[in-house]
Design a protein around this motif. Structure first.
Motif, short mmCIF file in Angstrom:
data_model
loop_
_atom_site.label_atom_id
_atom_site.label_comp_id
_atom_site.label_asym_id
_atom_site.label_seq_id
_atom_site.Cartn_x
_atom_site.Cartn_y
_atom_site.Cartn_z
N GLU A 8 0.83 -1.20 0.00
CA GLU A 8 0.00 0.00 0.00
C GLU A 8 0.87 1.26 0.00
O GLU A 8 1.83 1.37 0.79
CB GLU A 8 -0.89 -0.01 1.25
N GLY A 9 0.56 2.18 -0.90
CA GLY A 9 1.29 3.45 -0.97
C GLY A 9 2.64 3.36 -1.67
O GLY A 9 3.31 4.38 -1.86
N LYS A 10 3.05 2.16 -2.08
CA LYS A 10 4.37 2.01 -2.68
C LYS A 10 4.40 2.20 -4.21
O LYS A 10 5.43 2.62 -4.74
CB LYS A 10 4.97 0.64 -2.31
N PRO A 11 3.31 1.88 -4.95
CA PRO A 11 3.40 1.99 -6.41
C PRO A 11 3.86 3.35 -6.95
O PRO A 11 4.70 3.38 -7.87
CB PRO A 11 1.98 1.63 -6.89
N PRO A 12 3.42 4.50 -6.40
CA PRO A 12 3.92 5.77 -6.96
C PRO A 12 5.45 5.88 -6.83
O PRO A 12 6.12 6.39 -7.73
CB PRO A 12 3.22 6.85 -6.13
N LYS A 13 5.99 5.39 -5.71
CA LYS A 13 7.45 5.44 -5.54
C LYS A 13 8.14 4.47 -6.51
O LYS A 13 9.20 4.79 -7.07
CB LYS A 13 7.82 5.08 -4.09
N ILE A 14 7.53 3.30 -6.71
CA ILE A 14 8.12 2.35 -7.67
C ILE A 14 8.16 2.99 -9.07
O ILE A 14 9.18 2.93 -9.77
CB ILE A 14 7.31 1.02 -7.71
N VAL A 15 7.07 3.65 -9.44
CA VAL A 15 7.02 4.30 -10.75
C VAL A 15 8.10 5.38 -10.84
O VAL A 15 8.85 5.46 -11.83
CB VAL A 15 5.61 4.91 -11.00
N GLU A 16 8.22 6.20 -9.81
CA GLU A 16 9.23 7.27 -9.84
C GLU A 16 10.64 6.68 -9.97
O GLU A 16 11.47 7.15 -10.76
CB GLU A 16 9.14 8.14 -8.58
N LEU A 17 10.90 5.63 -9.19
CA LEU A 17 12.24 5.04 -9.23
C LEU A 17 12.53 4.39 -10.59
O LEU A 17 13.64 4.51 -11.12
CB LEU A 17 12.39 4.00 -8.11
N GLU A 18 11.53 3.70 -11.15
CA GLU A 18 11.73 3.12 -12.49
C GLU A 18 12.07 4.23 -13.49
O GLU A 18 12.95 4.07 -14.34
CB GLU A 18 10.47 2.39 -12.96
N ASN A 19 11.35 5.34 -13.38
CA ASN A 19 11.57 6.44 -14.33
C ASN A 19 12.94 7.09 -14.14
O ASN A 19 13.64 7.36 -15.10
CB ASN A 19 10.48 7.51 -14.17
N VAL A 20 13.30 7.33 -12.89
CA VAL A 20 14.59 8.00 -12.67
C VAL A 20 15.75 7.07 -13.02
O VAL A 20 16.80 7.52 -13.49
CB VAL A 20 14.68 8.58 -11.24
N ASN A 21 15.54 5.77 -12.85
CA ASN A 21 16.61 4.83 -13.23
C ASN A 21 16.84 4.81 -14.74
O ASN A 21 17.96 4.56 -15.19
CB ASN A 21 16.32 3.43 -12.69
N VAL A 22 15.79 5.07 -15.52
CA VAL A 22 16.00 5.22 -16.97
C VAL A 22 16.97 6.36 -17.21
O VAL A 22 17.91 6.26 -18.03
CB VAL A 22 14.67 5.53 -17.69
N ILE A 23 16.78 7.45 -16.50
CA ILE A 23 17.65 8.62 -16.70
C ILE A 23 19.08 8.30 -16.27
O ILE A 23 20.04 8.65 -16.95
CB ILE A 23 17.10 9.85 -15.93
N LYS A 24 19.23 7.61 -15.13
CA LYS A 24 20.58 7.24 -14.70
C LYS A 24 21.24 6.33 -15.75
O LYS A 24 22.41 6.48 -16.06
CB LYS A 24 20.55 6.55 -13.34
N ASP A 25 20.46 5.39 -16.29
CA ASP A 25 21.00 4.48 -17.30
C ASP A 25 21.23 5.18 -18.64
O ASP A 25 21.81 4.60 -19.56
CB ASP A 25 20.03 3.30 -17.55
N SER A 26 20.76 6.39 -18.76
CA SER A 26 20.91 7.14 -20.01
C SER A 26 21.96 8.22 -19.90
O SER A 26 22.51 8.68 -20.89
CB SER A 26 19.56 7.78 -20.39
N ALA A 27 22.26 8.63 -18.65
CA ALA A 27 23.15 9.79 -18.44
C ALA A 27 24.65 9.57 -18.76
O ALA A 27 25.28 10.52 -19.19
CB ALA A 27 22.99 10.32 -17.01
N VAL A 28 25.33 8.47 -18.57
CA VAL A 28 24.99 7.27 -17.81
C VAL A 28 25.61 7.43 -16.43
O VAL A 28 26.80 7.73 -16.32
CB VAL A 28 25.58 6.01 -18.48
N LEU A 29 24.82 7.21 -15.39
CA LEU A 29 25.24 7.44 -14.01
C LEU A 29 25.06 6.15 -13.21
O LEU A 29 24.00 5.53 -13.26
CB LEU A 29 24.36 8.55 -13.41
#
Ligand code: SF4
Length: 562
Positions: free
Chosen positions: A448-469
């Motif tokens: 409960e309450g975790k899916p928005p954080k999972i979505v944010e982390l999945e999205n920000v990890n795309v950026i880290k994998d693209s930066a690449v960081l």
């Protein structure tokens, strides 16, 4: 927004042809790395492609941060249709290749076709050459690196290489770089192997430059001065804690803690560590060159995930035996997580947990597809019935550690991950361990309450994998610093991340993936799992069946000429 520079270089190894083209229109919305590779892959790999056929395309790319001198930037990204998961997948490796790749001046390399003879492909800022290397057939990664150094004067930091496992199309073969670093997850080594490529070298002095804001120096300084435990023990530092909270898969997932953890944990690794190890430009230096004085065995690692797969999950309580498994996987070109879990499945079927000799023999048999190795090379998802064991995979990928039966949010994240059961896709587990600030932390139980954080982390990890960081920058690069580094708005970055996750999902939907694939072997042990899944889909704006709505994605519109 900062983004990688340069044209796309496309190599068709069947035709021995090379083309370069501008992809400037994509770069603005991609940053680089994984986002760039995914946009291209989505539009250029046929939805019905065979992952091991000539029509599959493999992308290698760096990002703008490889133009910095900052810690956490010695990494790059690879993307292709995975022979393990049968879906679109990106994998990420550290080491020293990223700067040499950047030196070629290309934003990304695309490899397609299939060669009828074994090749080393040489990519420089002056062009591409093909070298026939029949004598390297079934050579190990280390032997291949030695050949390239002797014949071409290029060290392992200029190369990506596949071992016998990649050539033999083992579904969890890795692409190795800098000798011991792996694009590990998802079998991308088998994709290169299926194309008849033994290695690719990268060299050059491109004048492409990206100016990175001065905050890079502050981050680098903090990384250098930090006394974080990972600087001594790398990821193995989490092993004892994971064990203590019952999040450590043991004896092929039948238990959640290992009574011999003290024999294979971070302290034992630290005893074997004999020098500092790092990736290019990184002062955090979390890598683990290890040596056993008694046997003379040297390797790099094992990292925590390998300690799980070849240690607790295989019932092995001798750190030197785990080091040997780690070294074999590096030499033969195998993902240590999938290989260890596959071997653990075999040990479960034979009632042979802890038999190190059998483990090492089996790893070799897998790489060369000999005897039982030929069966195991297909991965747990395809052979668990034959072995008579449970199917511990998500979307065909064997589980990494940080068990979701204890860390329920990480469990949901394993299920939603487009890549399958990999902890780095959302990387939710630190929020359920005491590894982040208390205000951000979650209780382990329930979703409960975790899916928005999972979505944010999945999205920000795309950026880290693209930066690449590197994702281990998490204590040093918060959202504000990430936005500053990339001269972008954080929300805009998250939007790009969200587009890339949707593109992966859309591609996989066309291959038949839907909600039924967002499943775990232990759904029923996670309170509110189905509701959590629905909340996740709603947060993403996807359909209840786990598919992306029609017309909701756009790869960027750069289809291949053919
Ligand atoms: S933190 Fe570790 S894995 Fe990440 S770039 Fe630095 S040395 Fe490499």
């Amino acid at each position: 927004m900062k983004h990688v520079q340069g044209p796309l270089c496309t190599i068709d190894v069947g035709e021995r042809s090379v083309e370069t083209e501008s992809v400037d229109g994509l770069l603005e919305r991609s940053v680089g790395g994984r986002a760039l590779g995914t946009r291209l892959a989505h539009d250029r790999i046929p939805f019905d492609a065979d992952p091991l056929g000539p029509e599959n395309r493999l992308y290698l790319a760096t990002g703008p941060l490889q133009h910095s001198t900052m810690s956490f930037t010695g990494r790059m990204s690879a993307t292709a249709l995975s022979p393990l998961t049968d879906g679109l997948l990106s994998s990420n490796a550290g080491g020293f290749l990223s700067r040499n790749f950047t030196g070629t001046g290309y934003s990304a390399l695309e490899v397609t076709g299939s060669s009828d003879e074994l090749l080393v492909v040489h990519v420089t800022d002056e062009g591409v050459e093909f070298e026939s290397v029949p004598d390297l057939a079934e050579a190990t990664v280390f032997e291949t690196c030695e050949y390239i150094e002797d014949e071409h004067g290029l060290g392992a930091e200029h190369t990506v290489v596949v071992g016998p496992a990649g050539e033999n199309e083992v579904r969890f073969a890795s692409i190795m770089t800098s000798k011991e670093r792996a694009f590990g997850r998802g079998g991308l080594g088998a994709v290169l192997g299926s194309k008849g490529i033994k290695a690719i070298t990268f060299d050059g002095d491109s004048t492409n430059e990206v100016e990175i804001p001065p905050i890079q120096m502050e981050i680098h300084g903090e990384a250098a001065q930090s006394d974080h435990i990972m600087k001594r023990q790398g990821t193995s530092s989490v092993a004892s804690y994971a064990d203590s909270v019952e999040a450590l898969p043991t004896r092929y997932f039948s238990e959640l803690s290992f009574e011999h953890i003290d024999d294979i944990d971070g302290d034992r690794i630290e005893e074997k560590k004999y020098k500092k190890g790092t990736c290019s430009a990184c002062a955090f230096a979390c890598k683990l060159p290890t040596k056993d004085d008694e046997t003379g065995l040297e390797t790099e690692g094992p990292e925590y995930e390998t300690l799980m797969a070849f240690g607790s999950n295989s019932g092995v309580d001798d750190i030197v035996d785990v080091m040997k498994s780690n070294k074999l996987c590096d030499e033969l070109g195998l993902d240590t997580i999938s290989a260890g879990d596959v071997v653990a499945a075999y040990l479960a079927s034979e009632d042979e947990f802890g038999n190190a000799e059998l483990i090492h023999e089996t790893v070799e048999k897998i790489a060369y597809r000999e005897g039982i190795g030929d069966t195991l090379a297909e991965g747990v998802d395809r052979v668990h019935d034959e072995l008579g064991v449970e199917n511990w995979t998500v979307k065909g990928m064997e589980f990494s550690a940080h068990d979701g039966r204890t860390l329920n949010g990480q469990g949901l994240a394993f299920a939603t991950s487009n890549r399958g059961a990999d902890h780095m896709y959302a990387e939710f587990y630190p929020y359920e361990y005491p590894l982040v600030d208390a205000e951000d932390a979650f209780e382990k139980e329930g979703v409960e309450g975790k899916p928005p954080k999972i979505v944010e982390l999945e999205n920000v990890n795309v950026i880290k994998d693209s930066a690449v960081l590197c994702k281990f920058s998490r204590s040093f690069v918060d959202e504000e610093r990430l936005a500053t580094l990339l001269d972008a708005d954080y929300d805009e970055l998250l939007e790009i991340g969200s587009e890339i996750v949707a593109l992966e999902r859309h591609f996989n939907n066309q291959r038949g993936f839907d909600r039924s694939d967002d499943a775990l072997p232990y759904d029923d042990q996670i309170p509110g799992f189905e509701e959590g899944l629905e909340e996740y889909y709603a947060e993403r704006g996807w359909n209840d069946d786990g598919t992306v709505p029609d017309g909701a994605v756009d790869g960027g519109g750069v289809p291949a000429d053919d």
